[in-house]
Design an enzyme around this catalytic site. Sequence first.
Site, PDB file in Angstrom:
ATOM      1  N   ASP A 131     -22.421 -12.145 -11.991  1.00  0.00           N
ATOM      2  CA  ASP A 131     -23.351 -13.262 -11.879  1.00  0.00           C
ATOM      3  C   ASP A 131     -22.697 -14.323 -10.991  1.00  0.00           C
ATOM      4  O   ASP A 131     -21.489 -14.510 -11.039  1.00  0.00           O
ATOM      5  CB  ASP A 131     -23.618 -13.848 -13.280  1.00  0.00           C
ATOM      6  CG  ASP A 131     -24.916 -14.655 -13.294  1.00  0.00           C
ATOM      7  OD1 ASP A 131     -25.612 -14.684 -12.251  1.00  0.00           O
ATOM      8  OD2 ASP A 131     -25.224 -15.234 -14.342  1.00  0.00           O
ATOM      9  N   GLY A 172      -9.648  -1.804  -7.707  1.00  0.00           N
ATOM     10  CA  GLY A 172      -9.342  -2.513  -8.950  1.00  0.00           C
ATOM     11  C   GLY A 172      -9.376  -4.014  -8.739  1.00  0.00           C
ATOM     12  O   GLY A 172      -8.377  -4.692  -8.929  1.00  0.00           O
ATOM     13  N   SER A 196     -19.778  -4.409  -2.671  1.00  0.00           N
ATOM     14  CA  SER A 196     -18.646  -4.102  -1.804  1.00  0.00           C
ATOM     15  C   SER A 196     -19.116  -3.246  -0.628  1.00  0.00           C
ATOM     16  O   SER A 196     -20.214  -2.677  -0.651  1.00  0.00           O
ATOM     17  CB  SER A 196     -17.582  -3.336  -2.589  1.00  0.00           C
ATOM     18  OG  SER A 196     -18.035  -2.018  -2.856  1.00  0.00           O
ATOM     19  N   PHE A 214     -10.109   8.207  -6.860  1.00  0.00           N
ATOM     20  CA  PHE A 214     -10.328   8.797  -5.539  1.00  0.00           C
ATOM     21  C   PHE A 214      -9.682   7.928  -4.469  1.00  0.00           C
ATOM     22  O   PHE A 214      -9.803   6.701  -4.487  1.00  0.00           O
ATOM     23  CB  PHE A 214     -11.822   8.950  -5.240  1.00  0.00           C
ATOM     24  CG  PHE A 214     -12.060   9.594  -3.903  1.00  0.00           C
ATOM     25  CD1 PHE A 214     -11.787  10.948  -3.723  1.00  0.00           C
ATOM     26  CD2 PHE A 214     -12.495   8.855  -2.807  1.00  0.00           C
ATOM     27  CE1 PHE A 214     -11.961  11.545  -2.479  1.00  0.00           C
ATOM     28  CE2 PHE A 214     -12.674   9.443  -1.569  1.00  0.00           C
ATOM     29  CZ  PHE A 214     -12.406  10.792  -1.403  1.00  0.00           C
ATOM     30  N   TYR A 250     -12.027   3.731  -7.493  1.00  0.00           N
ATOM     31  CA  TYR A 250     -11.538   3.699  -6.110  1.00  0.00           C
ATOM     32  C   TYR A 250     -11.045   2.305  -5.730  1.00  0.00           C
ATOM     33  O   TYR A 250     -10.661   2.066  -4.579  1.00  0.00           O
ATOM     34  CB  TYR A 250     -12.623   4.186  -5.142  1.00  0.00           C
ATOM     35  CG  TYR A 250     -13.818   3.265  -5.025  1.00  0.00           C
ATOM     36  CD1 TYR A 250     -14.830   3.285  -5.976  1.00  0.00           C
ATOM     37  CD2 TYR A 250     -13.932   2.371  -3.961  1.00  0.00           C
ATOM     38  CE1 TYR A 250     -15.917   2.433  -5.878  1.00  0.00           C
ATOM     39  CE2 TYR A 250     -15.027   1.511  -3.857  1.00  0.00           C
ATOM     40  CZ  TYR A 250     -16.013   1.561  -4.820  1.00  0.00           C
ATOM     41  OH  TYR A 250     -17.082   0.700  -4.729  1.00  0.00           O
ATOM     42  N   TYR A 280       0.864  -1.180   0.000  1.00  0.00           N
ATOM     43  CA  TYR A 280       0.000   0.000   0.000  1.00  0.00           C
ATOM     44  C   TYR A 280       0.905   1.235   0.000  1.00  0.00           C
ATOM     45  O   TYR A 280       1.995   1.189   0.570  1.00  0.00           O
ATOM     46  CB  TYR A 280      -0.858  -0.033   1.272  1.00  0.00           C
ATOM     47  CG  TYR A 280      -2.164   0.720   1.155  1.00  0.00           C
ATOM     48  CD1 TYR A 280      -3.135   0.347   0.236  1.00  0.00           C
ATOM     49  CD2 TYR A 280      -2.424   1.806   1.991  1.00  0.00           C
ATOM     50  CE1 TYR A 280      -4.330   1.036   0.156  1.00  0.00           C
ATOM     51  CE2 TYR A 280      -3.632   2.493   1.910  1.00  0.00           C
ATOM     52  CZ  TYR A 280      -4.576   2.109   0.984  1.00  0.00           C
ATOM     53  OH  TYR A 280      -5.764   2.787   0.905  1.00  0.00           O
ATOM     54  N   MET A 333      -9.534   8.020  -0.310  1.00  0.00           N
ATOM     55  CA  MET A 333     -10.017   8.672   0.913  1.00  0.00           C
ATOM     56  C   MET A 333      -8.867   9.145   1.814  1.00  0.00           C
ATOM     57  O   MET A 333      -8.932  10.224   2.391  1.00  0.00           O
ATOM     58  CB  MET A 333     -10.915   7.685   1.678  1.00  0.00           C
ATOM     59  CG  MET A 333     -11.753   8.329   2.763  1.00  0.00           C
ATOM     60  SD  MET A 333     -12.870   9.579   2.083  1.00  0.00           S
ATOM     61  CE  MET A 333     -12.764  10.860   3.310  1.00  0.00           C
TER      62      MET A 333
END
Lengths: 360, 360
Positions: free
Chosen positions: A201, A270, A178, A293, A268, A78, A295
């Site tokens: 699906d 992937g 999500s 984006f 936001y 990250y 946060m």
Amino acid sequence: MANLSQKLTRLLRGQLNLKLQRFNSTGCKLIYCEHGDPVKVIRKETETIPDPAKDEVLIKMLAAPVNPADINTIQGKYPVRPPLPAVAGNEGVGEVVSVGSGVTDFQQGDRVVPLVSALGTWRTHCILPKNNLLKVPKKLGLVEAATLSVNPCTAYRMLRDFVDLKPGDTVIQNGANSACGQNVIQICRAWGLRSVNVIRDRAGVNELRCFLKDLGATHVLTEEELRKTQIFKNGELDKPKLALNCVGGQNALEVMRHLQKGGTMVTYGGMSREPVTAPTSALIFKDVRIRGFWMTEWSKQNADSIDRFEMLEELISMMTSNELQGPAFKMVNFEQYKEALMNTMTIKGMIGKKYILEFS
Amino acid sequence: MANLSQKLTRLLRGQLNLKLQRFNSTGCKLIYCEHGDPVKVIRKETETIPDPAKDEVLIKMLAAPVNPADINTIQGKYPVRPPLPAVAGNEGVGEVVSVGSGVTDFQQGDRVVPLVSALGTWRTHCILPKNNLLKVPKKLGLVEAATLSVNPCTAYRMLRDFVDLKPGDTVIQNGANSACGQNVIQICRAWGLRSVNVIRDRAGVNELRCFLKDLGATHVLTEEELRKTQIFKNGELDKPKLALNCVGGQNALEVMRHLQKGGTMVTYGGMSREPVTAPTSALIFKDVRIRGFWMTEWSKQNADSIDRFEMLEELISMMTSNELQGPAFKMVNFEQYKEALMNTMTIKGMIGKKYILEFS
């Protein structure tokens, strides 16, 4: 008189601190000294809890979620990399145990949410500068409070900051099941926006469809259904001004196709691990705009902004009035952190349950 | 006195009109009645030229370029589809032959540029509403005037409308040898911006490099050189705030990688026929913004705006002071339009020469 009262308060607080400190003088934290597989690198460590300094607040943590971004941070994948050794965890809710002599806005028993990212919330106690805390009402659910600062805020900002949406406007999103997607659905309902929600699906798709419709989804479509849908052609809905993408790849492209002229797609996440692809003609002739984006960055840039506190206030109000519900979750004791880590890493369920560490 | 003068003017104008009309009562135009291969579907047709009505201006065309977009329009592959049969051509410069009784801003001999797209400029004469014309100074070169409204304007707007650029800031572009790219280089130089110009490696690449450096390019890099360049790492240049893309695919991705945080890539062409691909991490963590630009749409939306006239004035001033030169070109007579069409379709040269139809 005021002086006397202040002295008494300080004295009383001192005694309480002393008492609590004696009681809680040792705390526990989940730390990592190197990046790697969370199950291997995370270990529990005890620590001595000092008194809070003048402008600090001592908090007993009540609950802290295990988010996918926490896993990535521990793995070193990250962009936020706290100096090692680091305490893991990014969100949570706690209760004020004691405050420093310069703190007047908080008192023992207040419920508080830390507002700094990568702070390290997976610990029984933490001491924080008073400016890094938000007092939240006790009627706010524990899970809602513990998961307030990432997903609901991400959904809120994406719906507010990229496109000027008016009641009746359409928003389309993929990965609608999500944690963030569920917030998007509910905030859209609260604001009078129509949401078109795209899901993969899968077995039990109709159950998921019902769940999302109950949250307020205007339409829930599988990727296949999206390709054939008539809802934008038959005049039922305006084409979306805004698309929210946490999948990427072909799925994002299919979603992008439905945007109206000048519409924006905000990425936001992937989940497909495929990049976002935009046809040249969509960029030039349809003026489609591709943005992203994050946060964490927004919160850093807007740490003390009015926008931030207005947002938190509105979200909390939506939560306490049951317009916005927290994620499906499983609460586990702090000691069972390995279960929480493993399950968050292998999340495959229909509506991934969020693991929440409980510290009591 | 004023009345008498007006009457005399009108009388004189009438005589001139009459004289000119007699002289030029028949004109020629290049039309197409169906979409298809331009060499096959374009044909020359004569037409009778009427007098201009009250608010109209009769123009004798002097020069009109053959742009790739004209070819695409004739093929039916462009989003602008004039009703058929249509006169081809989108840009040009002409000379006023006569004006209607309500026209006071133009007079015979004025040099004018039509400001409406898809007007049909491949014709010896045209009659236009006075509001659709821009008077340009005679010292402005014929080629510069004939090619004013697309490429220089595209370069100007892309440098002005997406990112707040200050002298010293860096702009990166691919396809830097394109007609628009050459304008970008020169406007950057005039505005004190640094330009990093990416070209394909090819025979004679050093000649091209010199040509672009002479236009004012700060750096010219092949795609291979771009991958290894140190210019953004050694502190020589700030990372670009703005990237201009007319290629797409892998090339656009390589260019995008160099953008600074929050930077914007504007796509105005797709020579590789590959879409624009943005890594999820670049969108989320670097806040890279992907946009597109279409001059035709901008001109439509800003037909009478001050911005538009300020832009045209500034560009003309840069051209007449030799800060901005027109494209490499080959002038051919109107009658040889097939040569112009074929060469524009198969353009392969290092710096594609623009074919300009001449009507004299």
